[in-house]
Design an enzyme around this catalytic site. Structure first.
Site, PDB file in Angstrom:
ATOM      1  N   THR A  95     -41.631 -57.209   9.083  1.00  0.00           N
ATOM      2  CA  THR A  95     -42.551 -58.153   9.016  1.00  0.00           C
ATOM      3  C   THR A  95     -42.307 -59.544   9.518  1.00  0.00           C
ATOM      4  O   THR A  95     -43.184 -60.582   9.482  1.00  0.00           O
ATOM      5  CB  THR A  95     -43.075 -58.465   7.502  1.00  0.00           C
ATOM      6  N   HIS A 140     -30.053 -57.809  11.472  1.00  0.00           N
ATOM      7  CA  HIS A 140     -30.834 -56.723  10.651  1.00  0.00           C
ATOM      8  C   HIS A 140     -30.958 -55.348  11.513  1.00  0.00           C
ATOM      9  O   HIS A 140     -30.527 -54.387  10.991  1.00  0.00           O
ATOM     10  CB  HIS A 140     -32.131 -57.294  10.321  1.00  0.00           C
ATOM     11  N   GLY A 183     -34.526 -60.128  -5.206  1.00  0.00           N
ATOM     12  CA  GLY A 183     -33.391 -60.963  -5.364  1.00  0.00           C
ATOM     13  C   GLY A 183     -33.442 -62.221  -4.456  1.00  0.00           C
ATOM     14  O   GLY A 183     -34.277 -62.428  -3.562  1.00  0.00           O
ATOM     15  N   GLY A 184     -32.534 -63.041  -4.569  1.00  0.00           N
ATOM     16  CA  GLY A 184     -32.537 -64.234  -3.995  1.00  0.00           C
ATOM     17  C   GLY A 184     -32.074 -64.121  -2.476  1.00  0.00           C
ATOM     18  O   GLY A 184     -31.782 -62.994  -2.166  1.00  0.00           O
TER      19      GLY A 184
END
Length: 186
Positions: free
Chosen positions: A35, A50, A9-10
């Site tokens: 990553t 996150h 997705g964007g």
């Protein structure tokens, strides 16, 4: 037998949140492969957010290169893996090469892309030899205008072809648009 899922997705589409929910439903034994590299304050803030959004009992592995080497160890403790994200992995692998991106030859670009492709192939081969439920998160980069600068075009092209490879080898693929997941494969 492994199951590979790709979620694309964007930017800010909700793909990471959707991927996290997929993993929470699948298992409590989740490994999170991050990553990204914290190279500035903005990225440090994104990484912090996150981390705060996912369960504390998930184990985090920070890696973008030779991830295939840690899959066996991850499988010993986990049955579900979330890798977030492929486009940062591609970015970091590209910048492992010290080149003049404005004047790079087509041949050198091919060498770099071959290296990145090889990293992904080794990773997927290692996953297929496990019983892991493995979720790849990646950005869809091909829906905008053609980037003005050469580096951005090279990056978009390599990331796009890597996304195609992962999608082809995945059991399921989801496209997330404005936090709404649409299953496009599987």
């Amino acid at each position: 037998m492994s199951k590979i899922v790709m979620v694309t997705g964007g930017a800010r589409s909700g793909k990471s949140s959707f991927s996290e929910e997929l993993c929470k439903v699948e298992s409590k034994e989740v490994a999170y492969i991050a990553t990204s590299i914290a190279f500035d304050d903005g990225m440090k803030d994104r990484i912090k957010k996150h981390k705060e959004s996912r369960p504390q009992y998930w184990n985090t592995y920070e890696a973008y290169k030779d991830i295939h080497n840690i899959i066996d160890d991850i499988e010993k403790k986990h049955d579900t893996v979330l890798l977030d994200c492929v486009t940062l992995l591609v970015n970091n692998l590209m910048f492992d090469f010290d080149v003049d991106w404005d004047n790079i030859s087509r041949k050198k670009i091919d060498v770099i892309e071959y290296y990145i492709n090889e990293q992904i192939e080794k990773l997927i081969d290692s996953i297929k030899n496990t019983d892991l439920y493995f979720v790849f998160v990646t950005n869809e980069l091909g829906m905008g205008i053609v980037p003005e600068n050469r580096l951005s075009r090279i990056y978009r092209d390599i990331a796009g072809r890597i996304n195609q490879k992962i999608a082809t080898l995945s059991d399921e693929v989801y496209l997330v648009v404005s936090s709404i997941p649409v299953k496009v494969k599987g």
